[in-house]
Motif scaffolding. Sequence first.
Motif, PDB file in Angstrom:
ATOM      1  N   PRO A  44       0.811  -1.215   0.000  1.00  0.00           N
ATOM      2  CA  PRO A  44       0.000   0.000   0.000  1.00  0.00           C
ATOM      3  C   PRO A  44       0.849   1.272   0.000  1.00  0.00           C
ATOM      4  CG  PRO A  44       0.033  -0.949   2.168  1.00  0.00           C
ATOM      5  CD  PRO A  44       0.734  -1.928   1.269  1.00  0.00           C
ATOM      6  N   ASP A  46      -0.861   4.221   0.447  1.00  0.00           N
ATOM      7  CA  ASP A  46      -1.679   5.105   1.267  1.00  0.00           C
ATOM      8  C   ASP A  46      -1.832   4.476   2.654  1.00  0.00           C
ATOM      9  OD1 ASP A  46      -3.495   6.942   2.243  1.00  0.00           O
ATOM     10  OD2 ASP A  46      -5.188   6.110   1.136  1.00  0.00           O
ATOM     11  N   SER A  49      -5.151   2.517   3.222  1.00  0.00           N
ATOM     12  CA  SER A  49      -5.606   1.471   2.299  1.00  0.00           C
ATOM     13  C   SER A  49      -6.044   0.205   3.031  1.00  0.00           C
ATOM     14  CB  SER A  49      -4.530   1.153   1.277  1.00  0.00           C
ATOM     15  OG  SER A  49      -3.415   0.588   1.896  1.00  0.00           O
ATOM     16  N   ASN A  52      -9.430   0.958   4.598  1.00  0.00           N
ATOM     17  CA  ASN A  52     -10.493   0.998   3.597  1.00  0.00           C
ATOM     18  C   ASN A  52     -10.864  -0.400   3.123  1.00  0.00           C
ATOM     19  OD1 ASN A  52     -10.589   3.773   3.729  1.00  0.00           O
ATOM     20  ND2 ASN A  52      -9.217   4.060   2.000  1.00  0.00           N
TER      21      ASN A  52
END
Length: 68
Positions: A44, A46, A49, A52
């Motif tokens: 990832p 971010d 992530s 999410n």
Amino acid sequence: MDNDLRRLLKAITAAGYVVVINRKGHPEVYTADGVWITTFAGTPSDHRSHLNALAPLKRRGFRWPPGR
């Protein structure tokens, strides 16, 4: 794949879900009867992530972190 993601995937598997690594190296989570739920990023970029990708599992009742 980092250790935190490995620990999370191990807990997901213990909860009765099926985790499959796809051709691109991304872990995909399915129910026992083969319904796709979510896909985690292999690496990832971010910081949100994983959170999410974890949201659909939490909506189904999965608890993470387990101590809460």
